[in-house]
Design an enzyme around this catalytic site. Structure first.
Site, short mmCIF file in Angstrom:
data_model
loop_
_atom_site.label_atom_id
_atom_site.label_comp_id
_atom_site.label_asym_id
_atom_site.label_seq_id
_atom_site.Cartn_x
_atom_site.Cartn_y
_atom_site.Cartn_z
CB THR A 73 57.26 -48.80 51.81
OG1 THR A 73 55.85 -48.89 51.65
CG2 THR A 73 57.93 -49.94 51.06
NE ARG A 125 47.48 -50.80 46.80
CZ ARG A 125 48.69 -50.38 47.15
NH1 ARG A 125 49.23 -50.78 48.30
NH2 ARG A 125 49.37 -49.57 46.39
N1 ASP Z 1 54.59 -48.65 47.54
C1 ASP Z 1 53.77 -48.86 48.71
C2 ASP Z 1 52.38 -49.24 48.28
O1 ASP Z 1 51.86 -48.68 47.36
C3 ASP Z 1 53.68 -47.66 49.62
C4 ASP Z 1 54.97 -46.98 49.96
O2 ASP Z 1 56.01 -47.29 49.40
O3 ASP Z 1 54.94 -46.10 50.83
O4 ASP Z 1 51.79 -50.05 48.91
#
Ligand code: ASP
Length: 330
Positions: free
Chosen positions: A189, A217
């Site tokens: 992310t 989701r």
């Molecule tokens: N927070 C993101 C999610 O749950 C994943 C991530 O930050 O790597 O989709």
């Protein structure tokens, strides 16, 4: 005489507190490239990507661009980069598709925009910005968000073109072995926070979510207060990590709350992350800039790539305790 000096100081400090007058600040764009169990083989790619993004964002500020332009540009560069879980290279849902989330916020007026479960858009962060600027809403989802993109002339890419080989292999691995790890395996992310010389703040975050997620989701990244927050009177935050935990803990706003209660950006970031991990037993990371230009960079996961540029120096790291400096290219 002494009395006059004290009164002058008091009047001045009252003026700076109530008038919005701020001292000249050092402009900074601080970025992250995702918190989690990043394998060794991916480390050089992530570091190169965050350094490039921080530099691009910083250039925008240096050339007189806004903090909003700076965070958008930094995030776009990582959305284009296969090394990150955003835009091209996003992780896949159980049907093998890319569904993405993004959010953006301006500290001056708390304006914010977000998209969730969008498909076939190269730069979800730009779409989130358009939601903020062109609609009365904060968050658009799924087909509605994609229809809005079309109306706004945001180009769509052919179905399947955001799917990378690495993401396909990661989904196969997930289907074969399931996910019994405590850390998110396939991460990346991306996020950016920025402050300009007048103390104006902005934050932006973009993700493909979690590998092997259910179709439809939505993640913390699309939720203002969890993935992203900015308030010129306090600070700006972008988070990454286990989305369901970040959302339950309202992680970005918890960091803001800690700063409001007197913590530095650094202490507030670490305290909120430790609090989330202790309570919910999952990991995360965050980057923060306070209104006074203080920085917070921390993660409870194994690794998180981050970088920022100040003047002609790039600062970056990915391991706990790492803070490397080098001369920036131009
Ligand atoms: N927070 C993101 C999610 O749950 C994943 C991530 O930050 O790597 O989709």
């Amino acid at each position: 005489m002494k009395c006059l000096t004290i009164s002058l100081i008091l009047v001045l400090s009252l003026f700076t507190q109530t008038s919005g007058f701020r001292c000249k600040m050092e402009p900074i764009v601080l970025v992250h490239g995702g918190a989690g169990d990043i394998p060794d083989s991916r480390v050089p790619l992530k570091i190169a990507g965050v350094k490039k993004a921080a530099s691009l964002g910083y250039k925008i500020l240096r050339n007189g661009g806004s903090v909003l332009d700076a965070v958008e540009e930094a995030v776009k560069s990582m959305e284009d980069d296969e090394a990150f879980n955003a835009g091209y290279g996003s992780v896949l849902n159980l049907d093998g598709e890319v569904e993405m989330d993004a959010s953006i916020m301006i500290g001056a007026n708390l304006n914010s925009g977000a998209v969730t479960v969008v498909k076939d858009i190269a730069h979800p962060i730009t779409l989130a910005r358009l939601v903020m600027e062109k609609t009365p809403h904060v968050l658009l989802a799924g087909v509605g968000a994609n229809r809005f993109a079309k109306d706004q002339g945001v180009p769509t890419v052919p179905p399947g073109s955001l799917v990378s080989k690495y993401a396909t292999e990661a989904l196969e691995d997930f289907k074969e072995h399931g996910d019994n790890r405590t850390e998110i395996g396939d991460v990346g992310t991306v996020g950016a926070v920025a402050i300009d010389s007048k103390g104006r703040l902005a934050a932006a975050t973009s993700t493909g979510g979690i590998n092997g997620k259910m179709v439809g989701r939505s993640s913390d990244t699309s939720m203002i207060g969890s993935g992203t927050y900015a308030d010129d009177d306090v600070g700006a935050v972008s988070t990454t990590g286990h989305g369901e935990s970040i959302a339950r803990y309202c992680l970005a706003h918890t960091i803001i709350y800690e700063i409001k209660n007197g913590s530095s950006a650094n202490v507030a970031t670490s305290k909120a992350l430790k609090g989330m991990t202790a309570k919910l037993h999952n990991t995360a990371g965050a980057i923060t800039i306070s209104k006074s230009g203080g920085l917070g960079i921390d993660f409870t996961s194994r690794r998180m790539a981050w970088a920022y540029q100040i003047k002609d120096e790039i600062h970056f790291g990915i391991e706990h305790g790492q803070h490397t400096k080098e001369k920036a290219g131009n």
